[in-house]
Structure formats: C-alpha cells, structure tokens
Design an enzyme around this catalytic site. Structure first.
Site, PDB file in Angstrom:
ATOM      1  N   LYS A  20     -77.169  -1.475 -50.206  1.00 45.67           N
ATOM      2  CA  LYS A  20     -76.431  -1.021 -49.031  1.00 45.67           C
ATOM      3  C   LYS A  20     -76.452  -2.096 -47.948  1.00 45.67           C
ATOM      4  CE  LYS A  20     -76.532   2.649 -45.581  1.00 45.67           C
ATOM      5  NZ  LYS A  20     -77.069   3.948 -45.178  1.00 45.67           N
ATOM      6  N   LYS A  61     -92.949  -3.966 -45.251  1.00 48.97           N
ATOM      7  CA  LYS A  61     -91.979  -5.066 -45.425  1.00 48.97           C
ATOM      8  C   LYS A  61     -92.305  -6.203 -44.463  1.00 48.97           C
ATOM      9  CE  LYS A  61     -87.948  -2.253 -46.713  1.00 48.97           C
ATOM     10  NZ  LYS A  61     -86.621  -1.797 -46.298  1.00 48.97           N
ATOM     11  N   GLU A 120     -89.342  10.152 -49.433  1.00 55.74           N
ATOM     12  CA  GLU A 120     -88.798   9.266 -48.404  1.00 55.74           C
ATOM     13  C   GLU A 120     -88.073  10.103 -47.353  1.00 55.74           C
ATOM     14  OE1 GLU A 120     -85.628   5.988 -48.920  1.00 55.74           O
ATOM     15  OE2 GLU A 120     -87.464   4.851 -49.145  1.00 55.74           O
ATOM     16  N   GLU A 139     -86.167  -7.791 -52.572  1.00 57.64           N
ATOM     17  CA  GLU A 139     -86.278  -7.696 -54.039  1.00 57.64           C
ATOM     18  C   GLU A 139     -84.911  -7.916 -54.688  1.00 57.64           C
ATOM     19  OE1 GLU A 139     -87.429  -5.494 -51.850  1.00 57.64           O
ATOM     20  OE2 GLU A 139     -89.307  -4.546 -52.527  1.00 57.64           O
ATOM     21  N   GLY A 141     -79.230   5.622 -48.577  1.00 65.24           N
ATOM     22  CA  GLY A 141     -79.518   4.971 -49.861  1.00 65.24           C
ATOM     23  C   GLY A 141     -79.886   5.956 -50.956  1.00 65.24           C
ATOM     24  N   ARG A 142     -80.765   6.901 -50.649  1.00 69.37           N
ATOM     25  CA  ARG A 142     -81.249   7.822 -51.689  1.00 69.37           C
ATOM     26  C   ARG A 142     -80.258   8.944 -51.980  1.00 69.37           C
ATOM     27  NH1 ARG A 142     -84.248   7.572 -47.184  1.00 69.37           N
ATOM     28  NH2 ARG A 142     -84.482   9.394 -45.857  1.00 69.37           N
ATOM     29  N   HIS A 191     -99.553  16.674 -73.327  1.00 70.29           N
ATOM     30  CA  HIS A 191    -100.606  15.952 -74.041  1.00 70.29           C
ATOM     31  C   HIS A 191    -101.263  14.925 -73.138  1.00 70.29           C
ATOM     32  CE1 HIS A 191     -99.411  17.849 -77.813  1.00 70.29           C
ATOM     33  NE2 HIS A 191     -98.205  17.828 -77.268  1.00 70.29           N
TER      34      HIS A 191
HETATM   35  O1  LIG Z   1     -79.675  -0.490 -50.824  1.00 74.85           O
HETATM   36  P1  LIG Z   1     -80.635  -1.323 -50.065  1.00 74.85           P
HETATM   37  O2  LIG Z   1     -80.172  -1.609 -48.670  1.00 74.85           O
HETATM   38  O3  LIG Z   1     -80.966  -2.569 -50.809  1.00 74.85           O
HETATM   39  O4  LIG Z   1     -81.964  -0.476 -49.899  1.00 74.85           O
HETATM   40  C1  LIG Z   1     -82.724  -0.111 -50.992  1.00 74.85           C
HETATM   41  C2  LIG Z   1     -83.753   0.925 -50.644  1.00 74.85           C
HETATM   42  O5  LIG Z   1     -84.637   0.438 -49.665  1.00 74.85           O
HETATM   43  C3  LIG Z   1     -84.957   1.457 -48.725  1.00 74.85           C
HETATM   44  O6  LIG Z   1     -84.312   1.163 -47.552  1.00 74.85           O
HETATM   45  C4  LIG Z   1     -86.432   1.564 -48.502  1.00 74.85           C
HETATM   46  O7  LIG Z   1     -87.001   0.319 -48.289  1.00 74.85           O
HETATM   47  C5  LIG Z   1     -84.410   2.717 -49.346  1.00 74.85           C
HETATM   48  O8  LIG Z   1     -84.170   3.703 -48.420  1.00 74.85           O
HETATM   49  C6  LIG Z   1     -83.201   2.204 -50.046  1.00 74.85           C
HETATM   50  O9  LIG Z   1     -82.738   3.110 -51.007  1.00 74.85           O
END
Ligand SMILES: O=P(O)(O)OC[C@H]1O[C@](O)(CO)[C@@H](O)[C@@H]1O
Length: 532
Positions: A195, A498, A339, A201, A253-254, A370
């Site tokens: 987003k 972060k 979250e 990452e 995002g979620r 199990h």
């Molecule tokens: O889509 P982006 O901006 O890379 O964010 C990834 C994820 O990181 C977060 O902001 C949490 O760090 C989530 O809410 C989100 O889904």
C-alpha cells in the site's frame, strides 16, 4: 461496562454447559444462520440472560450507528483521518458510496475491470514474459499485502487454473531465495504489493527480485506489476503505470484482499471466481447491515468472543478450521484481529479500563489434535475454540476422508463440553490397575469438560462461501472494536519496532557502535558480529 456481566457470570459459574441441552431448543435457539451458513454457539455458557445483557452492551455502544457510519464513508479511522471502506471493493451491484461527497464506486469498478483485463491477459498468454507465457507469479508483500492473497489462493485451490502463485513476505533472504530457486525469470511475473510502497521488507525483496530477473531478461521492469496507493513511488521503481493497480487510503492493509492486493489470487483462479468471492463478501455485508442484532452472525460471533475474553477473562481463542485449505486462516486472523483490536487506548486517548482483544491462534484440524489439543482438553486454562468445517469437500472420490474430518471436528467440541468424570475414568482403567494405582491412573484420564466452543458450518469452501467467511470475521472485529471503544483501523503499535530496526541497521553491520544500547542488545550484537 462488564461488571454486571461478570457478576451474572459468577452466578452461573457452576452450571455445566451440557445441562443447557435439557432444553430441546437449545441448539436452534443459540445459533444463527446467514444464507446456507450456520454458526452454532450453543456449546457455550451463554443463556438468554447473558445474551440479552450482551446485546444491551452492543446497543449501548452504538454498534448499529457505528456500522452505518462505516458503510457511509465517515472518517471513523480518526487517528489517521480516514474512512474505512473495504466494503466498497465488493459493492458490485450496490449503490454509490461517497467519501467527502464523491462517489468512489466508478473508480473501484474501473480498477476491478483493469485488474480483470490484466489477469485475463496473463492467464491467456496475451501478456507474456520475455521467455513466453507466464508460468509463475511471485507476489512480494507482507502483512495485509501478503496474508490475504496467500490465504485465499490456498483456500481456493480447487479453482486454481492459472499460473502457479508464490508469496514472498519475510525479509529473511531465505524466503525469496527458496521461492525463486527453480523458477524461470523469463516466464515469471513479479507483483509488488505494498500500500505504502515503503515497507522495508517488501522493497528489499522487490529489489532482489529485480536483480534476479535482470540476470536473464533484458527488461525486468516489464515483468513487474505493482499494487499500491503510492503511484509516485511505483513510478520511481520503474513500473509502467499500465501495470500499476491503485487503491485509496480508505482501504486498510489487513482489509485489502478484495481489491488490487488480490491480483495474484485473481490471476490464479480467474476473474469469475474472484467476483464470486466478492459477491459472497457482499452478501455478508448486506446481512451485517440488515439483520437484527440477535440474528446477526458477525454481531453474535463478536459477542460470544467478548463473553469469553472480557467477561470470563479467557485470554486466548483458538481458531480451528477443519479444512486444510484454510490452514493460513489463523495467521490471517492474527493480523486482522490483533492488529485491529490489540490496543490499550480508547478513541479519546484514555487508557482502556479493560482488556482489549485476545490472543488469536490456531492450526487446522485434525493436525492440531495431535499437537496442542492436550492443553485445550486438560490444561489449567480454558481456551474457547472456534471450529469450522464444510459439509462437503471438493474430492468426492475421497468422501471417506471428509467423513473422518467431520467426525473429528464434531467429536472435539463434544469432548470439550462433556469431558470425562473420575468414575468414567476409573471404568476405563479398571482391570488394568487396582488400588492406589488405579486411582492415580484414572485421575490422569479425567477431562474437566465444560469448555466452550463454537462451530461454523458451511456447505463447501466455494469462492462465495470463502468470501462470506472472511467478511464475517472482518465485521466481528469491527463490532468488538466498537464495543471496546477503540479505533480498529490504525496500527501504531507496529511503529516503534520499525524505528528501532532502522536505527540498528548500521549497528548490526558494525558501522556504528552499541553505545547507548542496553546491555542485552549490546551483548547480542557483539555475539553476532563476532561470528561473521
Ligand atoms: O502494504 P504495506 O504498506 O507494505 O504494509 C504492509 C503491512 O504493514 C503494516 O503496516 C504493519 O507494519 C500492516 O498494517 C500492513 O498490512
């Protein structure tokens, strides 16, 4: 707010759940239906009084007004000044949805049409890689930009007739290395899903993927697509705007798998199945908006959850899908629920005077049986369990597997409720032991029982039903958040880590020293640097 309920819970604490079934209408009276889906919460301590009190709490908290405000595009994410309108992404044949006076539906439907055109082109080969038809799609994203499409692609595997899909999320180089090993860069499409297009990452993995591709193809960017609300940043990365699918900041995002973030899923299962999933979610939206609270599945799922967490103080809940294809659902729900509702501050900035959301965890059945069910059955803490199972699978030739799956699912909730008394346990070991040893052995075989569970049953894990299930959980989280008085749509709790990770970047490479760091962090850095 919870005091009266806690007091009432105290008065029924000695009552066994199974005794509630003396009422022949117990099961039907403590279940809700939505379409062909059945949510049975009769194997809990909830009775008419408790349910009425919980419904009063929901009404007093203004759940209905809050729900209407969300659907109407009000800026209910009030720490970020944003509307919350993931529901617009599946408002396929609904009316206009306005944000600040502007109807967002034309833009939503236009993006959906663009996604469909691109997904179709990838699937039929009219969009190809530099080595021919796309065989593999690698979605690079994390959190909401990974968990939704990854979970959904697995869930809808029987409908998967497009290219293979892979999901890379972890910044651990092992993830991308293991994923691309064996893939042909010339027939791979990389989708960068972020987003913000700043997540470290994702951007690190995206650059690594581009380098991997550039060893083989002349124009790697031509095999990249982006899903993002930051179009300036996707352009900076070199991705052509025709392959950028944007969305607005009112999609959290979620909550984003219904729109562009679902592109890899759409390429996997095709636009028709994707639309069927949206229709399922839209049907749940309609139910949530219109059903009376007592018959409203997301509301009742939320209230049962709050009865266990806020009233009974059970700190965790287990989500146990007896559906192998929902094996990533617990991970998805961990983000969705924790979250969203893992907050310690109310909307007005005051400290919450009660616990917020519970720890959510789980694994598919029968595997979990199990592994950790020992603790669920005989451990000293009560863990409410949320079972789910389909009436039928997708493998008619393996019906005997499905029968065993269903039998196990139903047996677990029955066992949790009934338990096994000491007398029954003695009868189990009689003849094998006697005297004190019989007593000792019997005690190990006692199950306290009286442990609550709910069961969601659905006809089959089709795209429609899958959409309904995910939307059900989204709205459950919303209702719980409203009652808790928190903002379920921000996530400030992820920021500090972060920031500190950014500051530690040059420390773990040795470019900067550990001055100012606590002794533990300094020791860990020293250990790592000494072994490089
Ligand atoms: O889509 P982006 O901006 O890379 O964010 C990834 C994820 O990181 C977060 O902001 C949490 O760090 C989530 O809410 C989100 O889904």
């Amino acid at each position: 707010m919870w005091d009266a309920l806690k007091t009432y819970a105290g008065t029924i604490a000695d009552r066994r759940i199974d005794s509630l079934f003396d009422d022949p209408d117990r099961a039907g009276g403590f279940s809700t239906r939505m379409g062909d889906m059945l949510f049975d919460y009769s194997k809990t301590q909830l009775d008419d009084t408790a349910r009425k009190m919980l419904l009063d709490v929901a009404r007093a908290a203004g759940v209905e007004a809050a729900r209407d405000a969300m659907f109407a595009g009000a800026p209910i994410n009030d720490t970020e000044g944003r509307a919350v309108l993931h529901t617009a992404l599946r408002n396929l044949d609904g009316g206009p949805v306005t944000v600040e006076g502007e109807d967002v539906m034309p833009g939503v439907l236009d993006t959906l049409a663009r996604m469909e055109a691109f997904a179709t082109a990838v699937r039929d080969g009219s969009f190809a890689g530099q080595g021919g038809q796309i065989t593999d799609v690698v979605n690079i994203g994390i959190g909401g930009s990974d968990l939704g499409p990854a979970m959904a692609t697995l869930a809808l595997a029987p409908y998967h007739d497009g290219p293979r899909c892979h999901f890379v999320s972890n910044v651990d180089g092992a993830h991308i290395a293991d994923t691309v090993r064996g893939l042909d860069p010339a027939t791979t499409l990389v989708i960068v899903a972020s987003k913000t297009f700043t997540t470290i990452e994702t951007m690190t993995n995206a650059r690594t993927a581009r380098a991997w591709m550039s060893d083989t193809v002349t124009d790697p960017a031509a095999q990249f697509a982006a899903l993002s609300s930051a179009e300036d940043k996707t352009a900076e990365f070199g991705i052509d705007p025709s392959r950028v699918f944007g969305f607005e900041d009112w999609v959290g995002g979620r909550y984003s798998m219904w729109g562009p973030i679902g592109l890899s899923l759409m390429i996997a299962v095709g636009p028709d199945a994707f639309r069927a999933m949206l229709r399922g979610a839209q049907a749940m939206d309609r139910h949530f908006r219109s059903a009376d609270l007592a018959e409203n599945m997301p509301v009742m799922l939320a209230l049962v959850g709050m009865w266990h967490n806020q009233v009974m103080d059970y700190a965790t809940r287990a989500v146990l899908p007896y559906d192998q294809r929902l094996s990533r659902l617990p991970a998805y729900l961990q983000q969705l629920e924790m979250e969203s509702n893992g907050k310690g501050v109310a909307r007005d900035g005051t400290t919450l005077p009660y616990h917020s959301g519970p720890v959510v965890w789980g694994e598919p059945g029968t595997n979990g049986q199990h592994a950790f069910y020992q603790l669920i059955h005989q451990g000293t803490r009560v863990i409410p369990c949320e079972f789910m199972v389909a009436a039928q699978g997708h493998e008619p030739e393996l019906q005997h597997h499905h029968n065993l799956l269903v039998a196990n699912c139903l047996a677990q909730s029955e066992a949790l409720m009934r338990g096994r008394t000491l007398d029954e346990a003695r009868a189990k070991v009689a003849g094998k032991f006697d005297g004190d040893e019989l007593e000792r052995q019997a005690r190990h075989r006692v199950f306290p029982g009286n442990r609550p569970s709910t069961t969601l049953v659905y006809p089959q894990l089709t795209p429609e039903i899958f959409g309904q299930i995910v939307a059900l959980y989204e709205h459950r989280v919303f209702v719980e958040g409203v009652i808790l008085g928190i903002n379920s749509f921000d996530q400030w709790g992820v920021e500090l880590g972060k920031e500190l990770a950014t500051a530690l970047g040059p420390v773990v490479t040795g470019e900067e020293g550990t001055d100012g760091k606590d002794g533990s962090t300094a020791q860990l850095v020293d250990y790592i640097l000494a072994r490089r």
